[in-house]
Write an enzyme that holds these catalytic residues in place. Structure first.
Site, PDB file in Angstrom:
ATOM      1  N   LYS A 290      -7.428  63.299  32.713  1.00 58.07           N
ATOM      2  CA  LYS A 290      -6.468  62.844  31.707  1.00 58.07           C
ATOM      3  C   LYS A 290      -6.434  61.315  31.664  1.00 58.07           C
ATOM      4  O   LYS A 290      -6.363  60.707  30.597  1.00 58.07           O
ATOM      5  CB  LYS A 290      -5.073  63.417  32.007  1.00 58.07           C
ATOM      6  CG  LYS A 290      -4.988  64.902  31.687  1.00 58.07           C
ATOM      7  CD  LYS A 290      -3.756  65.581  32.276  1.00 58.07           C
ATOM      8  CE  LYS A 290      -3.850  67.092  32.057  1.00 58.07           C
ATOM      9  NZ  LYS A 290      -2.860  67.853  32.813  1.00 58.07           N
TER      10      LYS A 290
ATOM     11  N   GLN B  74       2.216  66.409  36.734  1.00 62.00           N
ATOM     12  CA  GLN B  74       1.208  67.457  36.939  1.00 62.00           C
ATOM     13  C   GLN B  74       1.842  68.620  37.699  1.00 62.00           C
ATOM     14  O   GLN B  74       2.537  68.434  38.686  1.00 62.00           O
ATOM     15  CB  GLN B  74       0.018  66.871  37.726  1.00 62.00           C
ATOM     16  CG  GLN B  74      -1.154  67.821  37.874  1.00 62.00           C
ATOM     17  CD  GLN B  74      -1.810  68.205  36.540  1.00 62.00           C
ATOM     18  OE1 GLN B  74      -1.931  67.396  35.635  1.00 62.00           O
ATOM     19  NE2 GLN B  74      -2.226  69.452  36.424  1.00 62.00           N
TER      20      GLN B  74
ATOM     21  N   ASP C  21       4.153  66.180  27.259  1.00 63.77           N
ATOM     22  CA  ASP C  21       3.539  67.429  27.725  1.00 63.77           C
ATOM     23  C   ASP C  21       4.398  68.637  27.310  1.00 63.77           C
ATOM     24  O   ASP C  21       4.027  69.781  27.558  1.00 63.77           O
ATOM     25  CB  ASP C  21       3.406  67.370  29.258  1.00 63.77           C
ATOM     26  CG  ASP C  21       2.368  68.340  29.794  1.00 63.77           C
ATOM     27  OD1 ASP C  21       1.464  68.726  29.029  1.00 63.77           O
ATOM     28  OD2 ASP C  21       2.466  68.727  30.971  1.00 63.77           O
TER      29      ASP C  21
END
Ligand code: NAP
Length: 286
Positions: free
Chosen positions: A55, A99, A122
């Site tokens: 990413k 994450q 996200d």
């Protein structure tokens, strides 16, 4: 025997990333500020380390700065929440990616909720999920958002179609079903307690496989001409759909790899630039 058209997620993701890079560059020229994505990693799980590295690499290529926070595996929920709150309050940060999955001692929900919804690129906060479910402005979960972009790119209008989503996880199955509902599909969710899965799949005009079981969905159960979206990614580059048999019945189908997979990062970075544009008061399109 007929062959379905392949839905080229890799190509579409490239186009989205090119457009995202153009927008990031334009923002930098206009404001002197580059979009910034903060990535937060707890511990050193090898798969998570790899995902975050990917990413960050992609961010750099798109002209998005990344700020990385590598936190010790033993961090407490309160300490993690404090770190995320600091990032949420920092005007130089436009997007935050925490994450996951994280270690079991972390209260994942508490951590997600420390992310300001305006920076939740996200799509993991309850606020983002509610907005997405009600069709209100907000950031979507990236893989579900990517799936909708694929449908749009191939002119698949979900309205009035029977959509069957196999899987109901918070990051994938559940939100993609909500997005399809928002586009007027008639949505059925299947999961591990669903009985007679094949008979439900057989009714689908759009099948979304989001399970994590190699080749669970058999080609013989695909309605001829159906749109088959395989979000599954299993060892050996195998999806949740038995591609070789499904491709002979579907109208459109995503390959694995190169279908849904590349869309996630593309949507993440696109949403990061959108967040930066909003924060800096620059309109997305000139
Ligand atoms: P997950 O959290 O493990 O959820 C799996 C879902 O599948 C659950 O809802 C489970 O039901 C359901 N399920 C399990 N066995 C089933 C069966 N035999 N029949 C019907 N449903 C069944 O997985 P996830 O995170 O959603 O990921 C699913 C797949 O997508 C994985 O292969 C993952 O690698 C892939 N994925 C890809 C991307 C990407 O391409 N960028 C992103 C995310 C995930 P219950 O709820 O009843 O347990």
């Amino acid at each position: 025997m007929s062959q379905a058209q392949l839905m080229d997620g890799a190509g579409l993701a490239r186009r989205i990333l090119d457009d995202t890079a153009r927008r990031a560059a334009r923002l930098k020229v206009r404001t002197g500020v580059a979009p910034c994505l903060a990535t937060v990693l707890v511990g050193e799980d090898p798969a998570s380390v790899t995902y975050v590295r990917m990413k960050r690499n992609r961010s750099g290529k798109a002209g998005i700065e990344s700020r990385h926070l590598a936190l010790p595996a033993g961090i407490t929920t309160a300490e993690l929440v404090a770190e995320l709150t600091t990032l949420s309050d920092d005007p130089a940060v436009h997007g935050i990616l925490l994450q996951h999955p994280m270690a079991p001692h972390i209260d994942e929900r508490a951590a997600f909720e420390a992310i300001a919804p305006a920076k939740d690129v996200d799509g993991v906060t309850l606020s983002s999920y509610a907005a997405m479910s009600f069709g209100l402005p907000g950031f979507v979960s990236c893989t579900p958002g990517g799936i909708m972009r694929l449908l749009d790119a191939y002119d698949v209008d979900p309205a009035g179609k029977r959509a069957v989503v196999v899987g109901r996880s918070a990051i994938l199955g559940r939100p993609v079903g909500m997005l399809l509902l928002g586009r007027d599909a008639t949505v059925t969710y299947c999961h591990s307690r669903t009985t007679a899965l094949p008979s439900v799949v057989r009714e689908a005009d759009i099948v979304v496989a989001a399970v994590g079981r190699p080749r669970l969905i058999r080609g013989e159960d695909i309605k001829p001409g159906a749109v088959v979206i395989d979000a599954g990614y299993n060892a050996g580059n195998v999806g949740d759909v038995d591609f070789d048999t499904a491709v002979t019945r579907a109208g459109l189908i995503t390959p694995v790899p190169g279908g849904v997979g590349p869309m996630t990062i593309a949507v993440l970075l696109e949403q990061t630039v959108t967040s930066a544009e909003r924060a800096l008061g620059v309109r997305a399109r000139p």
